[in-house]
Design an enzyme around this catalytic site. Structure first.
Site, PDB file in Angstrom:
ATOM      1  N   ALA A 257       0.831  -1.207   0.000  1.00 19.50           N
ATOM      2  CA  ALA A 257       0.000   0.000   0.000  1.00 19.50           C
ATOM      3  C   ALA A 257       0.863   1.254   0.000  1.00 19.50           C
ATOM      4  O   ALA A 257       1.960   1.276   0.564  1.00 19.50           O
ATOM      5  CB  ALA A 257      -0.931   0.017   1.211  1.00 19.50           C
ATOM      6  N   VAL A 258       0.334   2.278  -0.633  1.00 16.13           N
ATOM      7  CA  VAL A 258       0.915   3.621  -0.598  1.00 16.13           C
ATOM      8  C   VAL A 258      -0.142   4.537   0.019  1.00 16.13           C
ATOM      9  O   VAL A 258      -1.332   4.431  -0.305  1.00 16.13           O
ATOM     10  CB  VAL A 258       1.298   4.094  -2.030  1.00 16.13           C
ATOM     11  CG1 VAL A 258       1.712   5.550  -2.024  1.00 16.13           C
ATOM     12  CG2 VAL A 258       2.410   3.215  -2.600  1.00 16.13           C
TER      13      VAL A 258
ATOM     14  N   GLU B  88      -2.657 -11.742  -4.839  1.00 12.32           N
ATOM     15  CA  GLU B  88      -4.120 -11.667  -4.923  1.00 12.32           C
ATOM     16  C   GLU B  88      -4.556 -10.248  -4.596  1.00 12.32           C
ATOM     17  O   GLU B  88      -3.898  -9.565  -3.815  1.00 12.32           O
ATOM     18  CB  GLU B  88      -4.820 -12.586  -3.903  1.00 12.32           C
ATOM     19  CG  GLU B  88      -4.656 -14.056  -4.153  1.00 12.32           C
ATOM     20  CD  GLU B  88      -3.436 -14.612  -3.464  1.00 12.32           C
ATOM     21  OE1 GLU B  88      -2.989 -14.016  -2.458  1.00 12.32           O
ATOM     22  OE2 GLU B  88      -2.903 -15.627  -3.930  1.00 12.32           O
TER      23      GLU B  88
ATOM     24  N   ASN C  61     -11.117  -4.154  -6.687  1.00  6.74           N
ATOM     25  CA  ASN C  61     -10.050  -3.150  -6.591  1.00  6.74           C
ATOM     26  C   ASN C  61      -9.488  -2.830  -7.980  1.00  6.74           C
ATOM     27  O   ASN C  61      -8.395  -3.254  -8.362  1.00  6.74           O
ATOM     28  CB  ASN C  61      -8.943  -3.664  -5.654  1.00  6.74           C
ATOM     29  CG  ASN C  61      -7.962  -2.574  -5.275  1.00  6.74           C
ATOM     30  OD1 ASN C  61      -7.930  -1.510  -5.897  1.00  6.74           O
ATOM     31  ND2 ASN C  61      -7.152  -2.839  -4.264  1.00  6.74           N
TER      32      ASN C  61
ATOM     33  N   TYR D 148      -1.192  -3.153 -11.415  1.00  4.26           N
ATOM     34  CA  TYR D 148      -0.434  -4.385 -11.647  1.00  4.26           C
ATOM     35  C   TYR D 148      -0.330  -4.702 -13.142  1.00  4.26           C
ATOM     36  O   TYR D 148       0.712  -5.161 -13.613  1.00  4.26           O
ATOM     37  CB  TYR D 148      -1.070  -5.553 -10.897  1.00  4.26           C
ATOM     38  CG  TYR D 148      -0.910  -5.467  -9.398  1.00  4.26           C
ATOM     39  CD1 TYR D 148       0.353  -5.372  -8.814  1.00  4.26           C
ATOM     40  CD2 TYR D 148      -2.017  -5.493  -8.557  1.00  4.26           C
ATOM     41  CE1 TYR D 148       0.501  -5.286  -7.432  1.00  4.26           C
ATOM     42  CE2 TYR D 148      -1.874  -5.414  -7.180  1.00  4.26           C
ATOM     43  CZ  TYR D 148      -0.616  -5.307  -6.631  1.00  4.26           C
ATOM     44  OH  TYR D 148      -0.462  -5.226  -5.271  1.00  4.26           O
TER      45      TYR D 148
HETATM   46  C1  LIG Z   1      -1.975   0.002  -5.810  1.00  2.44           C
HETATM   47  C2  LIG Z   1      -1.050   1.080  -5.223  1.00  2.44           C
HETATM   48  C3  LIG Z   1      -0.055   0.428  -4.262  1.00  2.44           C
HETATM   49  C4  LIG Z   1      -0.281   1.750  -6.384  1.00  2.44           C
HETATM   50  O1  LIG Z   1       0.672   2.666  -5.830  1.00  2.44           O
HETATM   51  P1  LIG Z   1       0.995   4.076  -6.511  1.00  2.44           P
HETATM   52  O2  LIG Z   1       2.200   4.647  -5.842  1.00  2.44           O
HETATM   53  O3  LIG Z   1      -0.218   4.919  -6.527  1.00  2.44           O
HETATM   54  O4  LIG Z   1       1.324   3.627  -8.018  1.00  2.44           O
HETATM   55  P2  LIG Z   1       2.260   4.375  -9.075  1.00  2.44           P
HETATM   56  O5  LIG Z   1       2.151   5.853  -8.910  1.00  2.44           O
HETATM   57  O6  LIG Z   1       3.626   3.796  -9.007  1.00  2.44           O
HETATM   58  O7  LIG Z   1       1.523   3.936 -10.431  1.00  2.44           O
HETATM   59  C5  LIG Z   1       2.230   3.435 -11.555  1.00  2.44           C
HETATM   60  C6  LIG Z   1       1.236   3.322 -12.690  1.00  2.44           C
HETATM   61  O8  LIG Z   1       0.215   2.346 -12.381  1.00  2.44           O
HETATM   62  C7  LIG Z   1      -1.040   2.802 -12.916  1.00  2.44           C
HETATM   63  N1  LIG Z   1      -1.969   3.098 -11.819  1.00  2.44           N
HETATM   64  C8  LIG Z   1      -1.687   3.236 -10.498  1.00  2.44           C
HETATM   65  N2  LIG Z   1      -2.818   3.474  -9.790  1.00  2.44           N
HETATM   66  C9  LIG Z   1      -3.823   3.486 -10.691  1.00  2.44           C
HETATM   67  C10 LIG Z   1      -5.227   3.698 -10.581  1.00  2.44           C
HETATM   68  N3  LIG Z   1      -5.824   3.941  -9.401  1.00  2.44           N
HETATM   69  N4  LIG Z   1      -5.969   3.670 -11.715  1.00  2.44           N
HETATM   70  C11 LIG Z   1      -5.405   3.430 -12.923  1.00  2.44           C
HETATM   71  N5  LIG Z   1      -4.063   3.214 -13.082  1.00  2.44           N
HETATM   72  C12 LIG Z   1      -3.296   3.246 -11.986  1.00  2.44           C
HETATM   73  C13 LIG Z   1      -0.748   4.064 -13.701  1.00  2.44           C
HETATM   74  O9  LIG Z   1      -0.438   3.694 -15.040  1.00  2.44           O
HETATM   75  C14 LIG Z   1       0.474   4.595 -13.004  1.00  2.44           C
HETATM   76  O10 LIG Z   1       1.262   5.440 -13.801  1.00  2.44           O
HETATM   77  P3  LIG Z   1       0.794   6.992 -14.029  1.00  2.44           P
HETATM   78  O11 LIG Z   1       0.409   7.551 -12.698  1.00  2.44           O
HETATM   79  O12 LIG Z   1       2.029   7.620 -14.616  1.00  2.44           O
HETATM   80  O13 LIG Z   1      -0.365   6.932 -14.974  1.00  2.44           O
HETATM   81  C15 LIG Z   1      -1.876   2.176  -4.500  1.00  2.44           C
HETATM   82  O14 LIG Z   1      -2.877   2.639  -5.362  1.00  2.44           O
HETATM   83  C16 LIG Z   1      -2.512   1.730  -3.199  1.00  2.44           C
HETATM   84  O15 LIG Z   1      -1.870   1.732  -2.135  1.00  2.44           O
HETATM   85  N6  LIG Z   1      -3.802   1.368  -3.236  1.00  2.44           N
HETATM   86  C17 LIG Z   1      -4.545   1.010  -2.023  1.00  2.44           C
HETATM   87  C18 LIG Z   1      -4.054  -0.295  -1.420  1.00  2.44           C
HETATM   88  C19 LIG Z   1      -4.089  -1.402  -2.435  1.00  2.44           C
HETATM   89  O16 LIG Z   1      -5.025  -1.530  -3.215  1.00  2.44           O
HETATM   90  N7  LIG Z   1      -3.026  -2.228  -2.408  1.00  2.44           N
HETATM   91  C20 LIG Z   1      -2.909  -3.382  -3.282  1.00  2.44           C
HETATM   92  C21 LIG Z   1      -3.678  -4.515  -2.715  1.00  2.44           C
HETATM   93  S1  LIG Z   1      -3.204  -6.015  -3.466  1.00  2.44           S
END
Ligand SMILES: CC(C)(COP(=O)(O)OP(=O)(O)OC[C@H]1O[C@@H](n2cnc3c(N)ncnc32)[C@H](O)[C@@H]1OP(=O)(O)O)[C@@H](O)C(=O)NCCC(=O)NCCS
Length: 114
Positions: free
Chosen positions: A29-30, A62, A67, A74
């Protein structure tokens, strides 16, 4: 276990478990205010590089079937759907399984390399 932090606090983390021939991403998570800044990509790519160094070339994970944001994240990083697990979360919500072959570039064929 890998953490990202700004000057004051942890803003993201990932936990990956390494087995003999594959790795499994357990938690990831971020912090909401820091999403879409490339932090998640840096964390996951660091763990994938560690797996490769250890001779591991497959990562499984998973996520909740609802989500969509994480699924798109991913997919962007080269993960592909690998089936579904019914009622995986609290016996209620389905999980989507995803997997990445680390021998294959994460860049999609329709996308020019950066
Ligand atoms: C999933 C998660 C870890 C991604 O982290 P992040 O730091 O936001 O991701 P990044 O900025 O590195 O994203 C890289 C690319 O992925 C894609 N991406 C990331 N989040 C996205 C979203 N919500 N919708 C569409 N594309 C997405 C984009 O292509 C993005 O590049 P861009 O911003 O230049 O378009 C974050 O959204 C999160 O913590 N979500 C809540 C917890 C969660 O769902 N964890 C995973 C459970 S398995």
């Amino acid at each position: 276990m890998l953490a990202a932090r700004d000057r004051r606090r942890v803003i993201g983390f990932a936990i990956m478990e390494f087995y003999a021939i594959h790795a499994h991403l357990n938690l990831f998570a971020v912090q909401p205010g820091y999403q879409r800044q490339g932090i998640g990509r840096q964390l996951l790519e660091w763990l994938e590089a560690s797996a490769r160094t250890a001779g591991i070339f497959k990562v499984n994970l998973e996520l909740r079937a609802t989500n969509d944001g994480a699924r798109l994240f991913y997919e962007k990083l080269g993960y592909r759907s690998a089936g579904r697990k019914a009622a995986y979360y609290d016996g209620r919500e389905d999980a989507v399984r995803m997997s990445r072959d680390l021998t294959v570039s994460s860049t999609s064929p329709t996308e020019p390399p950066q």
